[in-house]
Design a protein around this motif. Structure first.
Motif, mmCIF file in Angstrom:
data_model
loop_
_atom_site.group_PDB
_atom_site.id
_atom_site.type_symbol
_atom_site.label_atom_id
_atom_site.label_comp_id
_atom_site.label_asym_id
_atom_site.label_seq_id
_atom_site.Cartn_x
_atom_site.Cartn_y
_atom_site.Cartn_z
ATOM 1 N N PHE B 35 0.828 -1.191 0.000
ATOM 2 C CA PHE B 35 0.000 0.000 0.000
ATOM 3 C C PHE B 35 0.869 1.249 0.000
ATOM 4 O O PHE B 35 1.975 1.259 0.533
ATOM 5 C CB PHE B 35 -0.859 0.069 1.282
ATOM 6 C CG PHE B 35 -1.824 -1.062 1.450
ATOM 7 C CD1 PHE B 35 -1.395 -2.316 1.852
ATOM 8 C CD2 PHE B 35 -3.180 -0.860 1.238
ATOM 9 C CE1 PHE B 35 -2.290 -3.360 2.025
ATOM 10 C CE2 PHE B 35 -4.084 -1.891 1.414
ATOM 11 C CZ PHE B 35 -3.636 -3.138 1.805
ATOM 12 N N TYR B 50 -2.972 0.242 -4.187
ATOM 13 C CA TYR B 50 -2.717 -1.097 -3.653
ATOM 14 C C TYR B 50 -2.171 -2.008 -4.757
ATOM 15 O O TYR B 50 -2.610 -1.940 -5.907
ATOM 16 C CB TYR B 50 -4.017 -1.691 -3.100
ATOM 17 C CG TYR B 50 -3.920 -3.173 -2.799
ATOM 18 C CD1 TYR B 50 -4.327 -4.137 -3.718
ATOM 19 C CD2 TYR B 50 -3.404 -3.606 -1.574
ATOM 20 C CE1 TYR B 50 -4.221 -5.482 -3.446
ATOM 21 C CE2 TYR B 50 -3.298 -4.956 -1.293
ATOM 22 C CZ TYR B 50 -3.706 -5.897 -2.238
ATOM 23 O OH TYR B 50 -3.597 -7.239 -1.942
ATOM 24 N N ARG B 95 1.015 -5.722 4.021
ATOM 25 C CA ARG B 95 0.084 -6.531 4.795
ATOM 26 C C ARG B 95 0.140 -7.969 4.296
ATOM 27 O O ARG B 95 0.124 -8.221 3.100
ATOM 28 C CB ARG B 95 -1.333 -5.985 4.619
ATOM 29 C CG ARG B 95 -2.423 -6.789 5.312
ATOM 30 C CD ARG B 95 -3.797 -6.218 4.994
ATOM 31 N NE ARG B 95 -4.219 -6.535 3.637
ATOM 32 C CZ ARG B 95 -5.238 -5.946 3.028
ATOM 33 N NH1 ARG B 95 -5.919 -4.998 3.640
ATOM 34 N NH2 ARG B 95 -5.578 -6.284 1.801
ATOM 35 N N ASN B 100 -3.811 -12.326 10.570
ATOM 36 C CA ASN B 100 -3.944 -10.946 10.996
ATOM 37 C C ASN B 100 -3.636 -9.995 9.847
ATOM 38 O O ASN B 100 -2.614 -10.115 9.188
ATOM 39 C CB ASN B 100 -2.985 -10.677 12.159
ATOM 40 C CG ASN B 100 -3.265 -9.354 12.837
ATOM 41 O OD1 ASN B 100 -3.469 -8.338 12.176
ATOM 42 N ND2 ASN B 100 -3.280 -9.359 14.140
ATOM 43 N N GLU B 101 -4.513 -9.055 9.592
ATOM 44 C CA GLU B 101 -4.357 -8.189 8.428
ATOM 45 C C GLU B 101 -3.737 -6.849 8.780
ATOM 46 O O GLU B 101 -4.004 -5.851 8.127
ATOM 47 C CB GLU B 101 -5.709 -7.998 7.764
ATOM 48 C CG GLU B 101 -6.280 -9.312 7.233
ATOM 49 C CD GLU B 101 -7.595 -9.107 6.512
ATOM 50 O OE1 GLU B 101 -7.989 -9.996 5.740
ATOM 51 O OE2 GLU B 101 -8.247 -8.074 6.733
ATOM 52 N N LYS B 102 -2.918 -6.808 9.768
ATOM 53 C CA LYS B 102 -2.332 -5.540 10.174
ATOM 54 C C LYS B 102 -1.314 -5.067 9.150
ATOM 55 O O LYS B 102 -0.704 -5.845 8.424
ATOM 56 C CB LYS B 102 -1.660 -5.683 11.540
ATOM 57 C CG LYS B 102 -0.516 -6.704 11.572
ATOM 58 C CD LYS B 102 -0.003 -6.871 12.994
ATOM 59 C CE LYS B 102 1.129 -7.885 13.061
ATOM 60 N NZ LYS B 102 1.603 -8.085 14.468
ATOM 61 N N LEU B 103 -1.138 -3.756 9.106
ATOM 62 C CA LEU B 103 -0.189 -3.134 8.209
ATOM 63 C C LEU B 103 1.115 -2.825 8.939
ATOM 64 O O LEU B 103 1.111 -2.411 10.093
ATOM 65 C CB LEU B 103 -0.750 -1.812 7.666
ATOM 66 C CG LEU B 103 -1.956 -1.882 6.736
ATOM 67 C CD1 LEU B 103 -2.397 -0.478 6.353
ATOM 68 C CD2 LEU B 103 -1.627 -2.682 5.499
ATOM 69 N N PHE B 105 4.362 -0.343 8.471
ATOM 70 C CA PHE B 105 4.681 0.875 7.735
ATOM 71 C C PHE B 105 6.177 1.127 7.633
ATOM 72 O O PHE B 105 6.951 0.761 8.518
ATOM 73 C CB PHE B 105 4.043 2.086 8.430
ATOM 74 C CG PHE B 105 2.566 2.196 8.187
ATOM 75 C CD1 PHE B 105 1.667 1.526 8.994
ATOM 76 C CD2 PHE B 105 2.083 2.969 7.147
ATOM 77 C CE1 PHE B 105 0.304 1.624 8.761
ATOM 78 C CE2 PHE B 105 0.727 3.081 6.907
ATOM 79 C CZ PHE B 105 -0.160 2.397 7.714
ATOM 80 N N GLY B 106 6.564 1.782 6.545
ATOM 81 C CA GLY B 106 7.903 2.332 6.440
ATOM 82 C C GLY B 106 7.991 3.634 7.207
ATOM 83 O O GLY B 106 7.004 4.099 7.793
#
Lengths: 114, 115
Positions: B35, B50, B95, B100-103, B105-106
């Motif tokens: 994303f 996406y 993701r 678990n669909e957690k993201l 991040f950079g």
């Protein structure tokens, strides 16, 4: 579509009080929502995964007794910061997966603890 | 474990030029999603684009396109014909598609468009 709202957008409170933040999915149902925390000039850090009808799953290092999460319905998750202290001051933002592959965020809540 | 790397803390680009924001990732899972989000000074996270790991075509959304190079594990965001309103922080995220669909991040890239 896939709109997520948060309330309040900002809050100032005294040290020792509790603050509740609401996250709502307005046009879709979300069995899972996520709570993130963001310090100034930093990235988002996941705090916990909020599961409808069951206990939240907390990330390592996040105090579950301090950050209470309740996901009572398919459109509402709440985060309560208990006995807030100045170090809890931060930007809190929630997200939920909408239709398809998108994951959508609320507008965030800026918490300032005096 | 997942890891997202954004190596450009800040970029300055002339208005109307194209800009590429770099993102590399590390995962051993074959099924994942990538994303890009834009975060203006107001703080909201705006979903831009996406890319699924099994998608054959590079994703495009208006002026945004994702240059997905799976073998190199890179997912660069390209913004064509940049506008002053594009000035913001940009975050790449990943993701897993199962469980678990957690993201994750950079660290983000701050893009400033110069008139």
């Amino acid at each position: 579509g896939a709109v997520v709202s948060q309330h309040p957008s900002w809050v100032i409170c005294k040290s020792g009080t509790s603050v509740k933040i609401e996250c709502r999915s307005l046009d879709f149902q979300a069995t899972t929502m996520f709570w993130y925390r963001q310090f100034p000039k930093q990235s988002l850090m996941l705090m916990a995964t909020s599961n409808e009808g069951s206990k939240a799953t907390y990330e390592q290092g996040v105090e579950k007794d301090k950050f209470l999460i309740n996901h009572a319905s398919l459109t509402l998750s709440t985060l309560t910061v208990t006995s807030a202290h100045p170090e809890d001051s931060s930007f809190y933002i929630c997200s939920a997966r909408g239709g398809g592959q998108g994951q959508y965020f609320g507008p965030g809540t800026r918490l300032t603890v005096l | 474990a997942q890891k997202i790397t954004q190596t450009q803390p800040g970029m300055f680009v002339q208005e109307k030029e194209a800009v590429t924001l770099d993102c590399t990732y590390d995962t051993s899972d074959p099924s994942y999603g990538l994303f890009w989000y834009k975060q203006p000074s107001s703080g909201e996270m705006i979903f831009l684009i996406y890319q699924g790991s099994y998608d054959q075509q590079n994703a495009t959304e208006g002026r945004y396109s994702l240059n997905f190079q799976k073998a190199r594990k890179s997912a660069n965001l390209v913004i064509s014909a940049s506008q002053l309103g594009d000035s913001a922080m940009y975050f790449c995220a990943m993701r897993y598609n199962f469980g678990n669909e957690k993201l994750t991040f950079g660290t983000g890239t701050r893009l400033t468009i110069i008139p």
